[in-house]
Design a protein around this motif. Sequence first.
Motif, PDB file in Angstrom:
ATOM      1  N   ARG A  19       0.826  -1.205   0.000  1.00 32.00           N
ATOM      2  CA  ARG A  19       0.000   0.000   0.000  1.00 32.00           C
ATOM      3  C   ARG A  19       0.865   1.262   0.000  1.00 32.00           C
ATOM      4  O   ARG A  19       0.533   2.246  -0.640  1.00 32.00           O
ATOM      5  N   HIS A  22       2.108   1.851  -3.491  1.00 27.08           N
ATOM      6  CA  HIS A  22       1.015   2.462  -4.269  1.00 27.08           C
ATOM      7  C   HIS A  22       0.985   3.967  -3.984  1.00 27.08           C
ATOM      8  O   HIS A  22       0.907   4.797  -4.898  1.00 27.08           O
ATOM      9  N   HIS A  51      -3.269  10.268   1.200  1.00 27.69           N
ATOM     10  CA  HIS A  51      -4.624   9.945   0.724  1.00 27.69           C
ATOM     11  C   HIS A  51      -5.176   8.616   1.259  1.00 27.69           C
ATOM     12  O   HIS A  51      -6.359   8.501   1.527  1.00 27.69           O
ATOM     13  N   ASP A  52      -4.306   7.610   1.439  1.00 29.77           N
ATOM     14  CA  ASP A  52      -4.792   6.309   1.943  1.00 29.77           C
ATOM     15  C   ASP A  52      -4.345   6.043   3.379  1.00 29.77           C
ATOM     16  O   ASP A  52      -4.266   4.882   3.801  1.00 29.77           O
ATOM     17  N   LYS A  55      -6.317   3.552   5.345  1.00 25.42           N
ATOM     18  CA  LYS A  55      -6.712   2.347   4.595  1.00 25.42           C
ATOM     19  C   LYS A  55      -6.540   1.058   5.399  1.00 25.42           C
ATOM     20  O   LYS A  55      -7.272   0.094   5.205  1.00 25.42           O
ATOM     21  N   ASN A  76     -19.889  -0.036   4.028  1.00 28.09           N
ATOM     22  CA  ASN A  76     -18.915  -0.270   2.970  1.00 28.09           C
ATOM     23  C   ASN A  76     -17.495   0.112   3.374  1.00 28.09           C
ATOM     24  O   ASN A  76     -17.123   1.278   3.380  1.00 28.09           O
ATOM     25  N   LEU A  79     -15.172   2.590   1.426  1.00 32.53           N
ATOM     26  CA  LEU A  79     -15.464   4.026   1.443  1.00 32.53           C
ATOM     27  C   LEU A  79     -14.978   4.709   2.721  1.00 32.53           C
ATOM     28  O   LEU A  79     -14.737   5.909   2.739  1.00 32.53           O
ATOM     29  N   HIS A  81     -12.200   4.680   4.483  1.00 33.07           N
ATOM     30  CA  HIS A  81     -10.838   5.212   4.658  1.00 33.07           C
ATOM     31  C   HIS A  81     -10.697   6.642   4.140  1.00 33.07           C
ATOM     32  O   HIS A  81      -9.836   7.382   4.611  1.00 33.07           O
ATOM     33  N   HIS A 105     -11.454  11.422  -2.399  1.00 36.76           N
ATOM     34  CA  HIS A 105     -10.572  10.758  -3.372  1.00 36.76           C
ATOM     35  C   HIS A 105     -11.133   9.428  -3.879  1.00 36.76           C
ATOM     36  O   HIS A 105     -10.734   8.957  -4.928  1.00 36.76           O
ATOM     37  N   THR A 106     -12.061   8.834  -3.162  1.00 38.57           N
ATOM     38  CA  THR A 106     -12.617   7.535  -3.581  1.00 38.57           C
ATOM     39  C   THR A 106     -13.871   7.698  -4.433  1.00 38.57           C
ATOM     40  O   THR A 106     -13.987   7.061  -5.482  1.00 38.57           O
ATOM     41  N   THR A 107     -14.783   8.556  -3.987  1.00 39.45           N
ATOM     42  CA  THR A 107     -16.055   8.711  -4.712  1.00 39.45           C
ATOM     43  C   THR A 107     -16.013   9.827  -5.749  1.00 39.45           C
ATOM     44  O   THR A 107     -16.764   9.792  -6.723  1.00 39.45           O
ATOM     45  N   THR A 154     -15.451   3.515 -12.996  1.00 40.67           N
ATOM     46  CA  THR A 154     -15.653   3.083 -11.605  1.00 40.67           C
ATOM     47  C   THR A 154     -17.098   2.653 -11.381  1.00 40.67           C
ATOM     48  O   THR A 154     -17.361   1.586 -10.820  1.00 40.67           O
ATOM     49  N   LEU A 158     -18.464  -1.051 -10.338  1.00 35.62           N
ATOM     50  CA  LEU A 158     -19.218  -1.251  -9.100  1.00 35.62           C
ATOM     51  C   LEU A 158     -20.565  -1.903  -9.382  1.00 35.62           C
ATOM     52  O   LEU A 158     -20.984  -2.810  -8.663  1.00 35.62           O
ATOM     53  N   LYS A 163     -22.226  -3.732  -6.208  1.00 37.50           N
ATOM     54  CA  LYS A 163     -21.896  -2.924  -5.027  1.00 37.50           C
ATOM     55  C   LYS A 163     -22.924  -1.819  -4.783  1.00 37.50           C
ATOM     56  O   LYS A 163     -23.609  -1.365  -5.705  1.00 37.50           O
ATOM     57  N   VAL A 164     -22.983  -1.368  -3.537  1.00 39.21           N
ATOM     58  CA  VAL A 164     -23.790  -0.201  -3.180  1.00 39.21           C
ATOM     59  C   VAL A 164     -23.065   1.035  -3.722  1.00 39.21           C
ATOM     60  O   VAL A 164     -21.844   1.152  -3.594  1.00 39.21           O
ATOM     61  N   THR A 169     -20.547   9.350  -5.724  1.00 36.00           N
ATOM     62  CA  THR A 169     -20.040   8.691  -6.943  1.00 36.00           C
ATOM     63  C   THR A 169     -20.954   9.040  -8.122  1.00 36.00           C
ATOM     64  O   THR A 169     -20.476   9.335  -9.225  1.00 36.00           O
TER      65      THR A 169
END
Length: 186
Positions: A19, A22, A51-52, A55, A76, A79, A81, A105-107, A154, A158, A163-164, A169
């Motif tokens: 990680r 990454h 950013h992570d 995580k 979920n 989401l 982190h 940064h995720t959605t 993305t 999903l 996925k929910v 998003t």
Amino acid sequence: MIEYDDLYKLVKNNLSTKRFNHTLRVVERAIEYSKIYNVDENVVKLCALAHDIAKELNDVELSKYYNLLDEIEIVNASLQHAKIGSIICKEFDFSEDMINSIKYHTTGRENMSILEKIIYLADATESEREIGKNYVELVKTNIDKAMLEISSLTLKKLLDKGKVIHVNTIKCYNYYNILLGGELYQ
Ligand code: DGI
Ligand code: FE
Ligand code: FE
């Protein structure tokens, strides 16, 4: 604000090697984008590095933040982190814009700042992202089109996995779709 070297040590201690590597690739990509879009490189580096940060927190650490999560984030794990990371970053004296770049940064979300877009897209297009890495040139030439393409990919992924979907998003995808006049499917 926290120094890069101090944050580097902190993030390294909180993440697995995989990680963390990454994260370093996201920093590299984010620097590339910051040069093109004239965003302060030090700010971009700090956000990419952080950013992570949340995580790999364990369940006990995560549970401290549960009262701050919305009903989709609660169910979920992937989401959580982003929101929790953004709360942790307040301790580093990050600006509101920097905090938001971690938070979304995720959605993604509608009408993102240039910093938010750089972090979202650097994460999605780092050099070992199988599909995302093909979008580097698009990010450099048309960042809003890149937002539409990446958020669309993305969303499709999903949905395929059942996925929910978080409302942000969808808001992100719709915002950049409308901004570009629905050009993705024309
Ligand atoms: O933390 P990373 O793996 O580097 O990447 P990320 O933070 O962009 O995404 C983490 C995961 O979150 C990724 O598998 C996609 C997923 N994700 C993004 N938007 C949504 C989502 N998952 C759900 N269930 N709903 C969403 O709206
Ligand atoms: Fe992430
Ligand atoms: Fe990431």
